[in-house]
Design an enzyme around this catalytic site. Structure first.
Site, PDB file in Angstrom:
ATOM      1  N   ASN A  96       0.542  -1.145   0.065  1.00  0.00           N
ATOM      2  CA  ASN A  96       0.280  -0.270   0.321  1.00  0.00           C
ATOM      3  C   ASN A  96       1.433   1.011   0.006  1.00  0.00           C
ATOM      4  OD1 ASN A  96       1.149  -0.333   2.776  1.00  0.00           O
ATOM      5  ND2 ASN A  96      -0.824   0.514   3.394  1.00  0.00           N
ATOM      6  N   ASP A 307       3.571  -5.491  12.079  1.00  0.00           N
ATOM      7  CA  ASP A 307       2.946  -4.684  11.187  1.00  0.00           C
ATOM      8  C   ASP A 307       3.461  -2.897  10.991  1.00  0.00           C
ATOM      9  OD1 ASP A 307       0.861  -3.691   9.802  1.00  0.00           O
ATOM     10  OD2 ASP A 307      -0.863  -4.163  10.808  1.00  0.00           O
TER      11      ASP A 307
HETATM   12 ZN    ZN Z   1      -3.354  -5.158   8.191  1.00  0.00          ZN
HETATM   13 ZN    ZN Z   2      -0.606  -3.955   6.965  1.00  0.00          ZN
END
Ligand code: ZN
Ligand code: ZN
Length: 427
Positions: A96, A307
């Site tokens: 992303n 993350d």
């Molecule tokens: Zn995610």
């Molecule tokens: Zn992520």
């Protein structure tokens, strides 16, 4: 050039633990293990690892490096600097970016920037659908040829089951795992924290656990149908952990990861409205945290991934409702794993190395990594399990400072990180 990592406590799960061994590195590869009684080779740099743990390099399967497009939050170089300071020798960035990594040219650009930075290895994850908009499949084969190790529309999960089914079939043909951010947005849309007692008390809109459960179950059914490998990102609910446990028992090709924040914090942390407690999936209630910990203990959860999601301070300095989702995590993960899992006796060191290195290497088929066996690539994480230290956001190598763990005290840290035989970080 030769490097000898001398007298360390080697933790290499396939080969078990070995105390007082030395590892000889030549030309970027592990060339031999030496016993204390073996003659020391000549003409080599020596790293004294006595009293330290020597593990195959840690691989973070899930990060956001923001380049190209949002370099004010993070660059590949700054993200890799944070990675190696946290003990990670490899990181796998989600697609992303701006533009989205949905084609071979962007995949190649990311790898080239990482090579220029010369710190951690970067293995990009390509998008499942073009622009991650959930409609048209991306050119997975071309991205794989350029170096992508998996596909995901992390954060914008494919809502349409028919398209997800075709995506899994397509990914299977290229032998690429599909990484799944499980969230049915028809249930969670507009939510900013876990839906429960605390969201009611705080007057914040909740994201129910069942939003994650439903998507996890749907995609496990699709994985069974297509025979593809799905990897569930950041499991945070009891239902999702149980779904993965059942699927594995049935022989379905599913793996999953958990983040340090989901095994450390609950939704209680949101009470101060600190926007550094806002992420997706959200911090859950204690029953969910306990299910994640049990999954880490019993082997249902395959990997620890951060993350790492950097955001600029100005972006996080908004009301809770409006602030973006995500926290940094590369530099606190090892400390949290020791505080919350190892020192509490929930997992042992061999299991920690499985979660942070061996299993991620297997899941992404990173051959000759995730092991210290002679012949493997010399990516090595050296850890002092007893080192007491305090994490300070102000000292972070990341360009962003959005961690809820500012001023937390830890016992256990990576003290040196070796990538391809080169010491790229030393505490
Ligand atoms: Zn995610
Ligand atoms: Zn992520």
């Amino acid at each position: 050039m030769k490097l000898l990592i001398a007298n360390g406590h080697l933790i290499d799960p396939p080969a078990q633990e070995n105390t007082g061994m030395s590892i000889l590195i030549e030309d970027g590869r592990v060339s031999a293990w030496l016993r204390p009684s073996d003659a020391k080779p000549e003409d080599c740099e020596v790293f004294n690892a006595s009293g330290l743990l020597v593990a195959p390099g840690f691989i973070d399967m899930h990060v956001h490096l923001r380049e190209p497009g949002q370099e004010h939050k993070e660059t590949i170089a700054s993200g890799c600097a944070a990675a190696v300071a946290g003990g990670w020798t490899s990181v796998c960035p989600m697609p992303n970016t701006q533009p989205i990594n949905d084609n071979a040219a962007i995949t190649r650009y990311i790898i080239e920037q990482a090579e220029r930075a010369g710190l951690a290895n970067v293995f990009p994850i390509g998008a499942i659908t073009k622009s991650s908009d959930g409609s048209e499949l991306s050119e997975m084969g071309e991205m794989k040829a350029a170096g992508a190790v998996a596909v995901s529309d992390d954060g914008r999960p494919v809502p349409n089951a028919g398209i997800m089914r075709r995506a899994m079939q397509y990914a299977r043909d290229f032998d690429l795992p599909v990484i799944d951010h499980c969230e049915d947005k028809s249930l969670s849309s507009g939510g900013v924290m876990h839906e429960g007692k605390i969201s009611l008390l705080l007057g914040l809109k909740g994201m129910p656990a069942l939003s994650e459960d439903i998507d996890a179950v749907r995609d496990i059914i699709l994985a069974k149908d297509t025979g593809s490998h799905i990897h569930i990102a950041h499991v945070s609910t009891k239902g999702a952990v149980e779904a993965v446990r059942r699927a594995k028992a049935e022989g379905i090709n599913v793996t999953c990861e958990a983040t340090p924040h989901h095994f450390t914090l609950t939704d209680k942390a949101v009470e101060g409205y600190d926007t550094n407690t806002k992420m997706a999936p959200p911090l859950r209630s204690p029953e969910h945290l306990e299910a994640v910990i049990e999954g880490l203990r019993d082997g249902t959860i395959d990997a620890i991934a951060t993350d790492h999601a950097p955001h600029h301070a100005d972006e996080k300095a908004l009301e809770y409702d409006r602030a973006p989702m995500g926290i940094t995590g590369l530099e606190t993960a090892v400390g949290l794993a020791f505080n919350e899992l190892v020192h509490k006796g929930i997992i042992d060191l061999a299991r920690l190395v499985q979660l942070c290195s061996t299993n991620p290497a297997k899941i992404f088929k990173l051959h000759n990594r995730g092991t210290l066996a002679p012949g493997s690539i010399a990516d090595i994480t050296i850890i002092d399990p007893d080192l007491k230290w305090t994490y300070k956001n102000a000292d972070s190598r990341s360009k962003s400072r959005n961690s809820p763990f500012d001023n937390w005290e830890f016992t256990g840290a990576a003290v040196a990180t070796i990538v391809g035989g080169r010491i790229v970080y030393r505490r």
